[in-house]
Design an enzyme around this catalytic site. Structure first.
Site, PDB file in Angstrom:
ATOM      1  N   GLN A 163      12.401  -6.946  -6.881  1.00 37.09           N
ATOM      2  CA  GLN A 163      11.438  -7.667  -7.725  1.00 37.09           C
ATOM      3  C   GLN A 163      11.239  -7.062  -9.116  1.00 37.09           C
ATOM      4  O   GLN A 163      11.172  -7.772 -10.106  1.00 37.09           O
ATOM      5  CB  GLN A 163      10.096  -7.764  -6.992  1.00 37.09           C
ATOM      6  CG  GLN A 163       9.037  -8.514  -7.775  1.00 37.09           C
ATOM      7  CD  GLN A 163       7.897  -8.943  -6.903  1.00 37.09           C
ATOM      8  OE1 GLN A 163       8.109  -9.639  -5.906  1.00 37.09           O
ATOM      9  NE2 GLN A 163       6.696  -8.550  -7.250  1.00 37.09           N
ATOM     10  N   HIS A 174       0.835  -1.210   0.000  1.00 36.02           N
ATOM     11  CA  HIS A 174       0.000   0.000   0.000  1.00 36.02           C
ATOM     12  C   HIS A 174       0.867   1.256   0.000  1.00 36.02           C
ATOM     13  O   HIS A 174       0.526   2.250  -0.628  1.00 36.02           O
ATOM     14  CB  HIS A 174      -0.914   0.008   1.234  1.00 36.02           C
ATOM     15  CG  HIS A 174      -1.931  -1.090   1.215  1.00 36.02           C
ATOM     16  ND1 HIS A 174      -3.257  -0.885   0.918  1.00 36.02           N
ATOM     17  CD2 HIS A 174      -1.812  -2.430   1.422  1.00 36.02           C
ATOM     18  CE1 HIS A 174      -3.916  -2.031   0.961  1.00 36.02           C
ATOM     19  NE2 HIS A 174      -3.051  -2.987   1.273  1.00 36.02           N
ATOM     20  N   ASP A 191      -5.640   5.922   1.592  1.00 33.49           N
ATOM     21  CA  ASP A 191      -5.813   4.548   1.137  1.00 33.49           C
ATOM     22  C   ASP A 191      -7.287   4.145   1.320  1.00 33.49           C
ATOM     23  O   ASP A 191      -7.912   4.463   2.347  1.00 33.49           O
ATOM     24  CB  ASP A 191      -4.913   3.616   1.955  1.00 33.49           C
ATOM     25  CG  ASP A 191      -4.843   2.218   1.350  1.00 33.49           C
ATOM     26  OD1 ASP A 191      -3.784   1.883   0.797  1.00 33.49           O
ATOM     27  OD2 ASP A 191      -5.847   1.470   1.414  1.00 33.49           O
TER      28      ASP A 191
HETATM   29  N1  UDP Z   1       8.746  -6.844  -3.154  1.00 34.69           N
HETATM   30  C1  UDP Z   1      10.059  -6.692  -3.504  1.00 34.69           C
HETATM   31  N2  UDP Z   1      10.940  -7.658  -3.129  1.00 34.69           N
HETATM   32  C2  UDP Z   1      10.601  -8.750  -2.416  1.00 34.69           C
HETATM   33  C3  UDP Z   1       9.235  -8.918  -2.074  1.00 34.69           C
HETATM   34  C4  UDP Z   1       8.338  -7.941  -2.457  1.00 34.69           C
HETATM   35  O1  UDP Z   1      10.442  -5.720  -4.175  1.00 34.69           O
HETATM   36  O2  UDP Z   1      11.461  -9.558  -2.112  1.00 34.69           O
HETATM   37  C5  UDP Z   1       7.764  -5.806  -3.576  1.00 34.69           C
HETATM   38  C6  UDP Z   1       7.066  -6.163  -4.855  1.00 34.69           C
HETATM   39  O3  UDP Z   1       7.789  -5.713  -5.978  1.00 34.69           O
HETATM   40  C7  UDP Z   1       5.708  -5.488  -4.707  1.00 34.69           C
HETATM   41  C8  UDP Z   1       5.488  -5.454  -3.210  1.00 34.69           C
HETATM   42  O4  UDP Z   1       6.729  -5.721  -2.596  1.00 34.69           O
HETATM   43  O5  UDP Z   1       5.764  -4.158  -5.204  1.00 34.69           O
HETATM   44  C9  UDP Z   1       4.482  -6.496  -2.750  1.00 34.69           C
HETATM   45  O6  UDP Z   1       3.208  -6.030  -3.011  1.00 34.69           O
HETATM   46  P1  UDP Z   1       2.028  -7.002  -3.426  1.00 34.69           P
HETATM   47  O7  UDP Z   1       0.812  -6.153  -3.605  1.00 34.69           O
HETATM   48  O8  UDP Z   1       2.398  -7.828  -4.576  1.00 34.69           O
HETATM   49  O9  UDP Z   1       1.861  -8.003  -2.222  1.00 34.69           O
HETATM   50  P2  UDP Z   1       1.753  -7.818  -0.631  1.00 34.69           P
HETATM   51  O10 UDP Z   1       3.114  -7.743  -0.121  1.00 34.69           O
HETATM   52  O11 UDP Z   1       0.952  -6.561  -0.375  1.00 34.69           O
HETATM   53  O12 UDP Z   1       1.040  -9.060  -0.200  1.00 34.69           O
END
Ligand code: UDP
Length: 478
Positions: A359, A48, A137
């Site tokens: 990522q 978020h 949000d």
């Molecule tokens: N992310 C990252 N590296 C990691 C794990 C997650 O950069 O090792 C980032 C990913 O690129 C994304 C966010 O964390 O932008 C995760 O958001 P998402 O909505 O996919 O899932 P949530 O973590 O909210 O369940």
């Protein structure tokens, strides 16, 4: 009803500044917003925080003064953002339930809303009268109400998909029709008005009482209708045109489809990750560099999901048996009962395990050919934008909705299924990474990537329309 085209929607019945010439409009905006701010309030979780801070960077780049109000819990680091962004802590006191890793996400969100309403109201009030508009949000239903009570026009930022938001708006009707609470006997039935969703794809949170989930969703939908002057959705028409149209048909306020936000703000998005990037980024990228194109499976279940030890073991065995090289993020705290040892006897020569990966860079790397994902909305968008097919393992919340769109609607992924063992996992990995099915998915994923990038070129208009609308909401004389 409005047309959703490539950019955001002009608000119906509102005097929109875009009707005037660009020069006059710029002058008007400058007059309206001189010394006035937009106050943003992100929910304190990575999935978020990132899109809200990306939006902050875009609004700042359009010349708006931006203040980011934030909780002390998971506070963003101002040093990693543009110096012109102001960061204002709301100084909340949270009960244990709001931060405990053992609390379910709904209990956490209810507790956060209850505890942050008054501190947010006080922090926002302290910025008055220099606030033209707030953007909070969409899960902060209490903050939506608090801003409206102070007379500050407020927009809701949805960091999930249009399909998820649409399903939340439909909840009362689904409840009346007997689809909610989810009936285990009807899991494969299609849900009327929410196609392509089946009953099993509706939002759910294991361990959470159905009434608590319904109550939370009702509060979000009620606050949206009662207090918000509009909704900003991190999506784009090329993937969710019909969902956006249906949202707009249901709401009297305008909807702005401003996604994919991460593609519009590369510098800001990278800055959020700075210190972890320095720790792990170069190593991940160097490892990928040593692999042939499209050969590596990237595995990550996001920043919140937690799995049982048994599931971890079957994932580990499945990856090992598949024979496919893999880069696997095993985040500390992501396996119940603490960090597990790797199962004895596994062949790890093909894989690399890291606690965090950059990522977006990993998905954009030429060596990455597939993504085993929990289908969080940011991960889904990031994968779509890089044309990487997905193996969907949704864990909770909106992830089941996103997984259905990935696999059924866009045809760029495979469902792993709720219960799987090592041989099923290995087979799914191979289907995703090699063979005819893989080739077809890669072609469709490439098509989506192309459309996403075309969308990026047009996205400026969506943000411009949003800025116009923010100006039109301002209570200052124009
Ligand atoms: N992310 C990252 N590296 C990691 C794990 C997650 O950069 O090792 C980032 C990913 O690129 C994304 C966010 O964390 O932008 C995760 O958001 P998402 O909505 O996919 O899932 P949530 O973590 O909210 O369940």
């Amino acid at each position: 009803m409005q047309s959703h085209g490539a950019s955001a929607l002009a608000p119906s019945g509102k005097a929109c500044a875009s009707a005037t010439s660009p020069a006059a409009m710029a002058e008007k905006e400058a007059a309206v917003l001189a010394g006035r701010r937009v106050a943003l309030f992100p929910l304190p979780f990575q999935g978020h925080l990132s899109p809200m801070l990306q939006l902050a960077a875009l609004l700042r780049a359009r010349g708006l003064a931006v203040a980011v109000l934030h909780t002390d819990f998971n506070a963003p680091d101002p040093a990693r953002h543009h110096p012109d962004l102001a960061f204002v802590p709301i100084r909340e006191t949270l009960p244990e339930e709001a931060t405990s890793p053992d609390a379910d996400i709904v209990a956490q969100l209810l507790a956060l809303n209850a505890a942050c309403e008054a501190p947010f109201r006080d922090a926002l009030a302290s910025l008055l009268p220099d606030v033209a508009c707030a953007v909070v949000d969409g899960q902060w239903y209490a903050a939506l109400g608090a801003a409206a009570q102070l007379g500050v026009p407020v927009l809701a930022l949805r960091t999930d998909s249009a399909a998820t938001f649409r399903s939340m708006l439909a909840y009362p009707r689904l409840r009346d029709a007997g689809y909610i609470p989810i009936d285990e006997q009807r899991l494969d039935e299609p849900v009327p008005e929410l196609e392509p969703l089946r009953v099993r794809d509706l939002i759910r949170v294991d361990g959470c009482q159905p009434d608590a989930l319904c109550g939370f969703i009702a509060r979000v939908a009620d606050a949206m209708c009662a207090s918000a002057s509009g909704v900003v959705v991190n999506t784009f028409a090329a993937i969710e045109a019909s969902e956006l149209d249906k949202i707009q048909a249901e709401l009297s306020q305008p909807a702005f489809a401003v996604g994919p936000l991460h593609k519009l703000t590369p510098a800001a998005a990278a800055a959020e990750h700075d210190f972890r990037y320095q720790l792990y980024g170069p190593d991940c990228v160097a490892w990928l560099d040593a692999h042939p194109p499209r050969s590596v499976l990237y595995v990550s279940l996001g920043s919140v999901a937690c799995i049982d030890r048994g599931v971890f073991d079957e994932m580990a065995w499945g990856l090992s048996i598949s024979g496919v090289p893999f880069l696997w993020v095993v985040r500390p705290g992501s396996v119940r009962g603490g960090m597990p040892a790797l199962p004895y006897g596994l062949d790890w020569s093909m894989g690399k395990i890291v606690p965090w990966a950059p990522q977006r860079d990993v998905l954009a790397h030429r060596a990455t050919g597939g993504f085993w994902t929990h289908c969080g909305w940011n991960s889904t968008l990031e994968s779509v934008c890089e044309g990487v097919p997905m193996l969907a393992q949704p864990c909770f919340g909106d992830q089941t909705v996103n997984a259905r769109y990935v696999t059924q609607q866009w045809g760029v992924g495979l469902e792993l299924g709720e219960v799987f063992d090592r041989s099923r996992a290995a087979e799914a990995v191979r289907r995703l990474m090699v063979g005819e099915e893989c080739a077809a998915m890669r072609e469709r994923a490439h098509g989506l990537k192309t459309r996403a990038n075309q969308r990026v070129a047009a996205a400026t208009r969506a943000i411009d329309n949003l800025v116009d609308y923010i100006c039109s909401l301002s209570t200052a004389p124009c």
